[in-house]
Scaffold this active site. Structure first.
Site, PDB file in Angstrom:
ATOM      1  N   GLU A   1     -61.674   7.926 -23.954  1.00 33.71           N
ATOM      2  CA  GLU A   1     -61.301   7.326 -25.246  1.00 33.71           C
ATOM      3  C   GLU A   1     -62.410   7.582 -26.246  1.00 33.71           C
ATOM      4  O   GLU A   1     -63.588   7.488 -25.919  1.00 33.71           O
ATOM      5  CB  GLU A   1     -61.175   5.799 -25.141  1.00 33.71           C
ATOM      6  CG  GLU A   1     -60.039   5.268 -24.337  1.00 33.71           C
ATOM      7  CD  GLU A   1     -60.037   3.727 -24.370  1.00 33.71           C
ATOM      8  OE1 GLU A   1     -60.608   3.128 -25.304  1.00 33.71           O
ATOM      9  OE2 GLU A   1     -59.490   3.136 -23.436  1.00 33.71           O
TER      10      GLU A   1
ATOM     11  N   GLU B   1     -61.224  -0.200 -18.374  1.00 34.90           N
ATOM     12  CA  GLU B   1     -62.506  -0.760 -18.799  1.00 34.90           C
ATOM     13  C   GLU B   1     -62.844  -2.038 -18.030  1.00 34.90           C
ATOM     14  O   GLU B   1     -63.002  -3.116 -18.608  1.00 34.90           O
ATOM     15  CB  GLU B   1     -62.519  -1.004 -20.309  1.00 34.90           C
ATOM     16  CG  GLU B   1     -62.601   0.281 -21.096  1.00 34.90           C
ATOM     17  CD  GLU B   1     -63.040   0.072 -22.543  1.00 34.90           C
ATOM     18  OE1 GLU B   1     -62.957  -1.058 -23.039  1.00 34.90           O
ATOM     19  OE2 GLU B   1     -63.471   1.061 -23.155  1.00 34.90           O
TER      20      GLU B   1
HETATM   21  C1  GLA Z   1     -61.256   0.018 -25.430  1.00 34.34           C
HETATM   22  C2  GLA Z   1     -59.955  -0.154 -24.671  1.00 34.34           C
HETATM   23  C3  GLA Z   1     -58.747   0.245 -25.449  1.00 34.34           C
HETATM   24  C4  GLA Z   1     -58.875  -0.170 -26.899  1.00 34.34           C
HETATM   25  C5  GLA Z   1     -60.114   0.455 -27.463  1.00 34.34           C
HETATM   26  C6  GLA Z   1     -60.302   0.208 -28.948  1.00 34.34           C
HETATM   27  O1  GLA Z   1     -61.897   1.171 -25.208  1.00 34.34           O
HETATM   28  O2  GLA Z   1     -59.965   0.518 -23.438  1.00 34.34           O
HETATM   29  O3  GLA Z   1     -57.629  -0.373 -24.862  1.00 34.34           O
HETATM   30  O4  GLA Z   1     -58.954  -1.549 -26.971  1.00 34.34           O
HETATM   31  O5  GLA Z   1     -61.203  -0.104 -26.807  1.00 34.34           O
HETATM   32  O6  GLA Z   1     -61.494   0.781 -29.408  1.00 34.34           O
END
Ligand code: GLA
Length: 663
Positions: free
Chosen positions: A304, A147
């Site tokens: 995710e 991210e």
């Molecule tokens: C982001 C991050 C993860 C985690 C999620 C929680 O997407 O990439 O490491 O922190 O949020 O929702």
């Protein structure tokens, strides 16, 4: 790249658990149908406990266990969160906000993207990871960083200032060109020397808009350079292993996904729709259409999502039964070849211990874990979907530089570009029309209808592409506050919509934004309604008024205009019609453009998307509504989630129900 099947799994953080838990993880993952896990994302401090001293033994065992269980690794480069020793040795790697406040270690992503020191240490680690695991049988995909730009979207420190000057020199070559591009004759901002140029740090009042726009471009590039630095190392070791980095959902303002997608082999997205928001699946739909379009329809990965609640909103509702399944299939319907979660095992400590996981604190005998297993079995049964593609006849244009510019300060009124996109996208979604979301320099061949909300920053090149689209018979719909400035934030001469005036057959003389929460009366071909947010004094120059304002100073003046140009038609909206009226406008524009829904006569609340393979196609039906519905199919089809032996002509969908039909 093509996935062998629809991948299923999640983030796996074994470093948070003693090794004897890992065997149970493998057993439960196999039982749940897990085929891919993202590992090592936050493992830097553990694999490099002291600078240059590596401890990979434990990670070797994790990857070996995954390989034995036939579970693939989306293997992280481990650079997302530097260990505490890095900022102790080199405090200058810590980022600074615009107001000068330094961001300290203690959370994650505490590095200045321009820092040569961060890049050097990160690069060294990536070399280690690539050399050690490049041939590991579990390796399926490189997961670069994590991210990017999530928490630190831009850094304003002195290191970044130096890097910003380098970037500007490459763009403008000499300081006089910079002065011209930034309109520095205004407010005595003229630069005599490069050393005077700074990031747009907190200043007494409105900053220079062109400086801010270039800083947004630069910040995106600085973060992208961290990614490409790692990518290039990995390519040297493993030219054949594909690579991705997960975008923050659904659309993240600092990161230009279109530019980033070109640097990846497969695009992946993290998506966290808010279960409290009844329209959240429509916003998710927009994000999914965008990531799919970012590599021109190539299948993408939902990297995710939450199995149930997140922990980072103010209030965090669980996903009610069936919602996780429905939203997972929504991603697949819209072109995903992978459904993954954050995360596999719910954390016992740390800032995310209340974030749901595939394996909750309460264990495997839980509603959430049962739903995960059931979904894993369904995903496994639909492997044939992998590699099939979604097609669209409608494109909505989104442009990151425009986003950075149109929401700038000191404008006629604040605008929210995503809200504008939603207002144009939702009526298409509701009408069961598939839409791509494209950058303005995309090839528009093959699209019948192109929608352009609030394209304030418009280059002559984009105007030429739009003109050609209409000239050749396409339909275009542009909405207000478009074609206002060029890519240095200088006004197009002669007024908005600038280089689109001839194509749209009109000239905007004045912007008349409405008061906050104000509305204005509209008449659309005899149908009354309200316009929201904005209005404009438009002088037609060839365009015909299809709708007019009915109130106030603009009463009787055109609000919705239609102009025949070449073999096509260009529409203009001088306000944002309220949702029902926007639907009416778009239904009419669509009908004239010859754009049909995926299936005629679908009930409200049902989303329908078709994925096309070489010799067959799949219709995915998703019931986002609260009532059972029945859909009549044009021809009998097999539901891959139902009775595979019996083709059916009628599909009944319970609330939150899903059907995956092979035709
Ligand atoms: C982001 C991050 C993860 C985690 C999620 C929680 O997407 O990439 O490491 O922190 O949020 O929702």
């Amino acid at each position: 790249m093509t996935m062998p099947r629809i991948m299923f799994g999640g983030d796996y953080n074994p470093e948070q658990w003693p090794e004897d838990v890992w065997a149970e993880d493998m057993k439960l993952m196999a039982e749940a149908g897990v085929s891919l896990v993202s590992v090592g994302i936050f493992a830097w401090a553990r694999v490099e406990p002291r600078p240059g001293e590596y401890d990979f033994g434990w990670f070797d065992r994790v990857l070996d266990l995954l390989a034995e269980a036939d579970i693939g690794a989306s293997l992280a480069t481990m650079t997302a969160s530097p260990p505490p020793w890095l900022s102790r040795l080199h405090p200058e790697v810590l980022p600074r906000r615009a107001d000068g406040v330094r961001l300290w270690p203690g959370a994650r992503q505490h590095y200045c993207p321009s820092s040569p020191i961060y890049r050097e240490y990160a690069g060294r680690l990536v070399e280690q990871v690539a050399a050690r695991y490049g041939n590991h049988p579990a390796l399926r995909l490189w997961h670069v960083g994590n991210e990017y730009g999530c928490h630190v979207r831009a850094c304003y420190c002195d290191v970044s200032a130096t890097d910003f000057r380098r970037w500007l020199r490459e763009r403008y070559h000499d300081v006089e060109a910079l002065n011209a591009a930034w309109s520095t004759a205004f407010w005595s901002q003229r630069y005599g020397d490069w050393s005077e140029v700074l990031p747009p740090r907190t200043a007494p009042t409105f900053g220079n808009p062109a400086q801010k726009l270039d800083f947004a471009r630069f910040s995106n590039d600085a973060i992208l350079a961290c990614y490409t630095m790692e990518r290039d190392i990995l390519r040297r070791y493993t030219p054949d292993v594909p690579m991705t980095t997960n975008f923050i959902g659904l659309v993240h303002k600092p990161i230009d996904s279109f530019r980033w997608a070109a640097e990846q082999d497969v695009v992946s997205l993290d998506s966290y729709p808010d279960p409290y928001d009844p329209g959240t699946h429509v916003d998710a739909g927009f994000g999914y259409d965008l990531v799919r379009s970012a590599r021109r329809g190539q299948p993408w990965l939902l990297m995710e999502q939450a199995p149930s609640a997140v922990n980072w909103r103010e209030r965090n509702a669980p996903k009610p039964p069936g919602v996780m399944r429905l939203w997972s299939w929504q991603a697949v319907a819209q072109g995903a070849d992978g459904v993954l979660f954050f995360q596999w095992r719910q954390a016992a400590g740390g800032a995310e211990k209340f974030h749901s996981a595939m394996l909750p604190h309460a264990g495997a005998h839980t509603r959430i874990h049962r739903e995960v297993r059931d979904l894993g079995a369904e995903i496994a049964a639909t492997a044939e979907l992998a590699g099939t593609r979604v097609r669209a006849e409608v494109a909505l244009l989104h442009d990151w530089p425009n986003w950075w510019a149109v929401e700038g300060e000191a404008h006629p009124a604040p605008l929210d570009l995503l809200a504008a996109h939603r207002a144009h996208y939702a009526p298409l979604f509701d009408a069961h029309v598939t839409c791509d979301v494209l950058p303005p320099d995309a090839d528009l061949a093959g699209y019948r209808l192109v929608i352009v909300p609030n394209l304030y920053l418009l280059s002559a090149a984009t105007a030429a592409v739009l003109r050609e689209h209409v000239r050749r018979g396409g339909t275009l719909l542009v909405s207000y506050f478009s074609g206002v400035v060029d890519d240095t934030e200088r006004l197009h001469p002669g007024g908005a919509p600038g280089p689109l005036r001839d194509l749209l057959g009109l000239r905007v003389e004045e912007f008349w934004p409405l008061p906050a929460d104000g509305t204005i009366g509209l008449d659309l071909d005899g149908r009354p309604g309200r316009g929201l947010e904005w209005s404009e004094w438009v002088e037609p120059a060839g365009a015909q008024a299809i709708g007019t304002f009915t109130e106030g100073e603009l009463a009787g003046r055109p609000a919705v205009l239609r102009h025949s140009y070449g073999a096509g038609t260009a529409w203009y909206l001088a306000t944002r019609p309220e949702p029902a009226l926007m639907r009416a406008v778009l239904d009419r524009v669509r009908a004239e453009a010859g754009v049909a829904p995926v299936l005629p006569g679908l009930p409200d609340g049902v989303q329908a998307v078709r994925r096309h393979g070489v010799d067959r196609s799949y219709l995915l039906l998703l019931n986002h509504g609260g009532a059972e519905v029945t859909v009549a199919l044009p021809a009998p089809a097999v539901d891959l989630l139902g009775d595979a032996d019996r083709p059916t002509g009628l599909v009944t969908l319970a609330p939150r129900g899903v059907a995956v039909l092979r035709s």
